[in-house]
Design a protein around this motif. Structure first.
Motif, short mmCIF file in Angstrom:
data_model
loop_
_atom_site.label_atom_id
_atom_site.label_comp_id
_atom_site.label_asym_id
_atom_site.label_seq_id
_atom_site.Cartn_x
_atom_site.Cartn_y
_atom_site.Cartn_z
N VAL A 79 2.34 8.01 -27.90
CA VAL A 79 3.51 7.83 -27.04
C VAL A 79 3.05 7.41 -25.64
CG1 VAL A 79 5.49 8.98 -25.98
CG2 VAL A 79 4.82 9.56 -28.33
N VAL A 80 3.59 6.31 -25.15
CA VAL A 80 3.26 5.84 -23.81
C VAL A 80 4.08 6.64 -22.81
CG1 VAL A 80 3.27 3.89 -22.22
CG2 VAL A 80 2.74 3.52 -24.64
N LYS A 81 3.40 7.38 -21.95
CA LYS A 81 4.10 8.25 -21.00
C LYS A 81 4.38 7.52 -19.70
CE LYS A 81 2.44 12.73 -22.73
NZ LYS A 81 3.76 13.26 -23.08
N THR A 82 5.55 7.78 -19.15
CA THR A 82 5.94 7.24 -17.85
C THR A 82 5.87 8.36 -16.82
OG1 THR A 82 7.43 5.63 -18.86
CG2 THR A 82 7.78 6.14 -16.53
N ASN A 83 5.10 8.14 -15.77
CA ASN A 83 5.00 9.14 -14.70
C ASN A 83 6.23 9.09 -13.80
OD1 ASN A 83 2.57 10.42 -15.21
ND2 ASN A 83 1.37 8.92 -14.11
N ILE A 84 6.84 10.24 -13.60
CA ILE A 84 7.92 10.37 -12.63
C ILE A 84 7.38 11.23 -11.50
CG2 ILE A 84 10.24 11.26 -12.18
CD1 ILE A 84 10.94 10.66 -15.07
N PHE A 85 7.23 10.66 -10.33
CA PHE A 85 6.66 11.38 -9.20
C PHE A 85 7.75 12.18 -8.50
CE2 PHE A 85 3.93 7.72 -9.91
CZ PHE A 85 2.68 8.31 -9.93
N TYR A 86 7.34 13.34 -7.96
CA TYR A 86 8.32 14.19 -7.28
C TYR A 86 7.72 14.85 -6.06
CZ TYR A 86 6.09 18.32 -9.46
OH TYR A 86 5.19 19.30 -9.84
N VAL A 87 8.59 15.29 -5.14
CA VAL A 87 8.19 16.03 -3.95
C VAL A 87 8.90 17.37 -3.94
CG1 VAL A 87 7.82 13.92 -2.63
CG2 VAL A 87 10.00 15.06 -2.48
#
Length: 266
Positions: free
Chosen positions: A100-108
């Motif tokens: 599975v190709v993972k998509t990074n979701i960045f957060y603060v």
């Protein structure tokens, strides 16, 4: 009851998105808690959970994935789609082997404390979502279990290639020299130091901590445990060799001001 609540909320999101967004900040902790506790509620609500980005815009998880999906991953998906198995058995084997190709979701979690990283993101045209409630750490772990293609990462967890210039391998010698220098000055033998050429030369130094270690520390704090019992903080000090102060201490290792500058940078 949970079904009625979910139906009411999803209906509101579909028919009156503006009102849904206005009350989202107040109701989101309860909805996220419900998703963690109740599987069916989670299934109904997952596509209607909202994430506020750095500009204050509310996005669904699908919106976040689309905005954060890398061009390289899109190319990989296109290439995979063009490959067609000749038999049903080959198709099945291919699907089982395909990762599975993972998509990074960045957060603060703190827009003031993490402002340096936010500014770097904005300069590179990158976005992140704001997750500052106590329940968010547990909730994003829940989302990652439900949506295998998603991975949440705090913006100060690591530096992506978007923020760097050149090859890190070229800086090995500089990294070794800086590591020895900082360990000696700070009397910190376990300190991990990296040298990087950052595009933003206004940034002298920054601390990073892997997402896995951060979540472990958060969990231990939640249970009143001391994170040092598992080897300490595991933070990495990243020094920008494009910054004048870092360049100065590299060229003036024996200077009387070098120790003071090292302490300031740390």
């Amino acid at each position: 009851i949970s079904k009625k609540v979910a139906d009411k909320l999803t209906g509101m999101c579909k028919t009156d998105r503006e009102a849904y967004e206005k009350c989202w900040d107040d109701i989101s902790p309860f909805i996220k808690f419900g998703c963690i506790k109740e599987t069916k509620f989670s299934e109904k609500m997952m596509d209607y959970i909202l994430y506020k980005n750095l500009d204050g815009k509310y996005l669904t998880l699908t919106d976040c994935i689309e905005e954060n999906k890398k061009p390289e991953e899109e190319k990989a998906d296109e290439a995979a789609e063009e490959t067609v198995a000749e038999t049903a058995e080959e198709v099945k084997d291919s699907e089982e082997k395909k990762e599975v190709v993972k998509t990074n979701i960045f957060y603060v979690t703190d827009e003031v404390q993490q402002s340096q990283y936010i500014n770097m993101f904005r300069k590179e045209g990158k976005d992140a979502v704001v997750l500052k409630h106590n329940i968010d750490s547990a909730f994003i772990s829940h989302v990652e279990q439900v949506k295998e293609e998603v991975h949440f990462q705090r913006i100060d967890a690591d530096l992506t290639e978007d923020f760097k210039e050149g090859d890190s391998e070229e800086l090995k010698e500089a990294a070794e020299a800086l590591t020895d220098m900082f360990k000696k000055v700070l009397n910190a033998e376990k300190l991990d130091v990296r040298a990087e050429k950052l595009k933003d030369d206004s940034v002298s130094a920054m601390m990073t901590l892997s997402e896995e270690n951060r979540r472990m520390q958060d969990m231990m704090k939640m249970y009143g445990m001391d994170s040092s019992m598992f080897g300490g903080g595991n933070e990495t000090l990243v020094l920008n060799v494009n910054h004048p102060l870092v360049s100065y201490i590299m060229d003036h290792k024996e200077d009387e001001n070098t120790d003071m500058i090292c302490e300031q940078l740390y």
